[in-house]
Design a protein around this motif. Structure first.
Motif, mmCIF file in Angstrom:
data_model
loop_
_atom_site.group_PDB
_atom_site.id
_atom_site.type_symbol
_atom_site.label_atom_id
_atom_site.label_comp_id
_atom_site.label_asym_id
_atom_site.label_seq_id
_atom_site.Cartn_x
_atom_site.Cartn_y
_atom_site.Cartn_z
ATOM 1 N N ALA A 204 12.249 47.049 -19.393
ATOM 2 C CA ALA A 204 13.329 47.544 -20.246
ATOM 3 C C ALA A 204 14.609 46.790 -19.893
ATOM 4 O O ALA A 204 14.884 46.521 -18.719
ATOM 5 C CB ALA A 204 13.522 49.047 -20.041
ATOM 6 N N SER A 205 15.383 46.408 -20.890
ATOM 7 C CA SER A 205 16.600 45.636 -20.644
ATOM 8 C C SER A 205 17.638 46.486 -19.929
ATOM 9 O O SER A 205 17.851 47.652 -20.278
ATOM 10 C CB SER A 205 17.178 45.130 -21.968
ATOM 11 N N ALA A 206 18.289 45.908 -18.921
ATOM 12 C CA ALA A 206 19.356 46.627 -18.229
ATOM 13 C C ALA A 206 20.570 46.784 -19.147
ATOM 14 O O ALA A 206 21.244 47.808 -19.150
ATOM 15 C CB ALA A 206 19.746 45.881 -16.958
ATOM 16 N N LYS A 207 20.846 45.746 -19.941
ATOM 17 C CA LYS A 207 21.940 45.780 -20.903
ATOM 18 C C LYS A 207 21.559 44.889 -22.062
ATOM 19 O O LYS A 207 21.189 43.735 -21.862
ATOM 20 C CB LYS A 207 23.247 45.308 -20.260
ATOM 21 N N SER A 208 21.627 45.424 -23.268
ATOM 22 C CA SER A 208 21.173 44.663 -24.427
ATOM 23 C C SER A 208 22.066 44.935 -25.629
ATOM 24 O O SER A 208 22.640 46.022 -25.767
ATOM 25 C CB SER A 208 19.720 45.032 -24.763
ATOM 26 N N ALA A 209 22.172 43.924 -26.504
ATOM 27 C CA ALA A 209 22.897 44.097 -27.766
ATOM 28 C C ALA A 209 22.146 45.063 -28.671
ATOM 29 O O ALA A 209 22.719 45.615 -29.609
ATOM 30 C CB ALA A 209 23.078 42.747 -28.455
ATOM 31 N N VAL A 210 20.861 45.246 -28.384
ATOM 32 C CA VAL A 210 20.043 46.236 -29.102
ATOM 33 C C VAL A 210 19.870 47.428 -28.164
ATOM 34 O O VAL A 210 19.027 47.398 -27.264
ATOM 35 C CB VAL A 210 18.672 45.651 -29.501
ATOM 36 N N PRO A 211 20.683 48.483 -28.329
ATOM 37 C CA PRO A 211 20.648 49.613 -27.375
ATOM 38 C C PRO A 211 19.263 50.201 -27.146
ATOM 39 O O PRO A 211 18.950 50.635 -26.030
ATOM 40 C CB PRO A 211 21.586 50.641 -28.029
ATOM 41 N N ALA A 212 18.423 50.189 -28.166
ATOM 42 C CA ALA A 212 17.085 50.774 -28.013
ATOM 43 C C ALA A 212 16.279 50.060 -26.939
ATOM 44 O O ALA A 212 15.408 50.668 -26.300
ATOM 45 C CB ALA A 212 16.338 50.730 -29.348
ATOM 46 N N LEU A 213 16.561 48.775 -26.711
ATOM 47 C CA LEU A 213 15.810 48.013 -25.717
ATOM 48 C C LEU A 213 16.149 48.435 -24.290
ATOM 49 O O LEU A 213 15.466 48.060 -23.346
ATOM 50 C CB LEU A 213 16.049 46.510 -25.889
ATOM 51 N N GLU A 214 17.218 49.208 -24.123
ATOM 52 C CA GLU A 214 17.545 49.754 -22.802
ATOM 53 C C GLU A 214 16.730 51.019 -22.524
ATOM 54 O O GLU A 214 16.837 51.607 -21.457
ATOM 55 C CB GLU A 214 19.035 50.058 -22.711
ATOM 56 N N GLY A 215 15.931 51.392 -23.498
ATOM 57 C CA GLY A 215 15.147 52.618 -23.357
ATOM 58 C C GLY A 215 13.662 52.364 -23.363
ATOM 59 O O GLY A 215 13.189 51.224 -23.445
ATOM 60 N N LEU A 216 12.922 53.450 -23.267
ATOM 61 C CA LEU A 216 11.466 53.435 -23.365
ATOM 62 C C LEU A 216 11.067 54.186 -24.633
ATOM 63 O O LEU A 216 11.645 55.227 -24.950
ATOM 64 C CB LEU A 216 10.827 54.114 -22.151
ATOM 65 N N SER B 219 12.391 54.462 -34.866
ATOM 66 C CA SER B 219 12.460 53.394 -35.870
ATOM 67 C C SER B 219 13.399 52.267 -35.454
ATOM 68 O O SER B 219 13.313 51.157 -35.986
ATOM 69 C CB SER B 219 12.909 53.964 -37.221
ATOM 70 N N ASP B 220 14.306 52.532 -34.487
ATOM 71 C CA ASP B 220 15.231 51.497 -34.005
ATOM 72 C C ASP B 220 14.586 50.584 -32.967
ATOM 73 O O ASP B 220 15.194 49.591 -32.573
ATOM 74 C CB ASP B 220 16.476 52.142 -33.381
ATOM 75 N N TYR B 221 13.396 50.953 -32.502
ATOM 76 C CA TYR B 221 12.765 50.189 -31.416
ATOM 77 C C TYR B 221 11.972 49.021 -32.001
ATOM 78 O O TYR B 221 11.114 49.219 -32.881
ATOM 79 C CB TYR B 221 11.826 51.091 -30.610
ATOM 80 N N PRO B 222 12.226 47.780 -31.531
ATOM 81 C CA PRO B 222 11.483 46.629 -32.055
ATOM 82 C C PRO B 222 9.987 46.759 -31.772
ATOM 83 O O PRO B 222 9.580 47.234 -30.709
ATOM 84 C CB PRO B 222 12.073 45.440 -31.277
ATOM 85 N N GLU B 223 9.197 46.335 -32.712
ATOM 86 C CA GLU B 223 7.744 46.426 -32.556
ATOM 87 C C GLU B 223 7.247 45.367 -31.586
ATOM 88 O O GLU B 223 7.655 44.198 -31.659
ATOM 89 C CB GLU B 223 7.067 46.244 -33.918
#
Length: 371
Positions: free
Chosen positions: A21-33, A112-116
């Motif tokens: 999981a990204s520590a900090k990302s322009a796509v906030p969802a990528l900081e999550g699971l 739905s915000d999470y990249p596939e």
């Protein structure tokens, strides 16, 4: 969405997937699971380069999906009492986490915000025991380069020839090669490069069991299926070093040594070397013995190690860390060291010549003041 799960199982799943999981990302969802509850719970982490998804048994009351911050979720679950954890998500994406007397309310992000994660539909696959793959990675990954100016060498080369798998890592100063026979290979001879970061996660996930890892090759990605866990990584494109041309075939000197004895001698003379006070380990290969010397502002150190063979008094210098890394990784109690000149690479191989490993270490040019 609502499900319940054993804390220990949930925490293990979060720990595995949060690594990517990204520590900090322009796509906030990528900081999550991404948590998806159906007949079981599926948890995914992804940083657009490497994705990990795994499954865990859960009692699902209301199916659904939500993205929760990986760091916060991990911190909460880690501190919860050892009991059943229940996570319920309301229509406003607020998640309520309860376990015994503990209760947390944290905001979530729509699934739905999470990249596939990429799909790997390749028909080409190999099968290898988890413990074998884990050893092969651990015994080569130390030589993966961290120099981003040559991205191709920030990964390890996987080479399939018939039912033989060879993994090679290089960083400009050393080379590490491991070779094993495959149980099953459903792909034609090929080669591809897997990022070292992804291999590090595969090494951690794989166990010491004989259970099989299925490795599937796609056009742009590679998939490792390890029990209930899947690791998907983007392949690195480019021209990997032609390692077969780099490994010397005509070194004139060969000696055999007990690996741990040589490691002990190198470690002892390295005690006066540190990050600020660097010095090569000067090795003199004599008849039946290696004499080792180091010298820094902290002092001087000498040691020796018995060998079988005559090194003809060849004097050669090594970076102590590079030499130790190769010796530690070599999966054998005794090794053969092949030498050419004071400026040509040292090659470490099995004494029985079976070709299961090869480690190459470039020497350090010695100066008069190094001893």
């Amino acid at each position: 969405m609502k499900f319940s799960c054993e804390k220990s199982q949930l925490l293990a799943t979060i720990t595995i997937t949060s690594k990517v999981a990204s520590a900090k990302s322009a796509v906030p969802a990528l900081e999550g699971l991404l948590l998806e509850a159906s007949t079981f719970l599926k948890v995914s982490g992804y940083d657009l380069k490497t994705g990990i998804k795994t499954e865990v048994p859960a009692e699902v009351t209301i199916p659904g999906a939500i993205v929760l911050n990986a760091r916060l979720l991990g911190d909460i679950v880690r501190k919860l009492p050892d009991d059943i954890v229940t996570i319920a998500v309301a229509s406003d994406n607020m998640a309520t986490i309860t376990c015994g007397p503990s209760k947390f309310n944290i905001p979530g992000t729509p699934a739905s915000d999470y990249p596939e994660l990429p799909s790997v539909d390749g028909q080409s696959a190999i099968h290898i025991p988890q413990n074998t793959l884990r050893r092969m990675i651990s015994e080569t990954i130390f030589a993966v380069s961290d120099n981003e100016s040559q991205p191709i060498h920030t990964g390890s080369l996987f080479e399939i020839e018939g039912k033989t798998l060879t993994i090679v890592s290089v960083d400009g100063f050393r080379l590490a090669l491991r070779r094993e026979q495959l149980e099953k290979a459903e792909m034609e001879d090929c080669s591809f490069v897997v990022p070292g970061s992804a291999l590090g996660e595969v090494e951690k996930i794989a166990s010491d069991s004989e259970e099989t890892v299925k490795l599937v090759l796609g056009s742009k990605h590679i998939l490792f299926s390890i029990g209930p866990t899947v690791v998907i990584s983007r392949r690195i494109e480019g021209n990997f070093l032609n390692y077969k041309q780099v490994i010397p075939q005509t070194n004139k000197l060969e000696v055999t040594v007990e690996k741990r004895a040589l490691m002990g001698a190198v470690e002892r003379v390295s005690l006066i070397i540190n990050e600020k006070l660097k010095s090569p380990v000067r090795c003199v290969f004599e008849d039946g013995e290696i004499n080792l010397f180091t010298a820094t502002a902290l002092g001087k150190a000498t040691d020796s190690c018995k060998i079988a063979g005559d090194g003809k008094n060849l004097e050669i210098g090594f970076n102590n860390k590079y030499l130790l890394d190769a010796l530690k990784a070599a999966p054998a109690d005794t090794v053969t060291i092949s030498l050419g000149t004071s400026v040509s690479p040292c090659v470490i191989t099995p004494t029985d010549g079976n070709g299961s490993f090869t480690y190459l270490v470039l020497p350090v040019r010695l100066k008069a003041g190094d001893s």
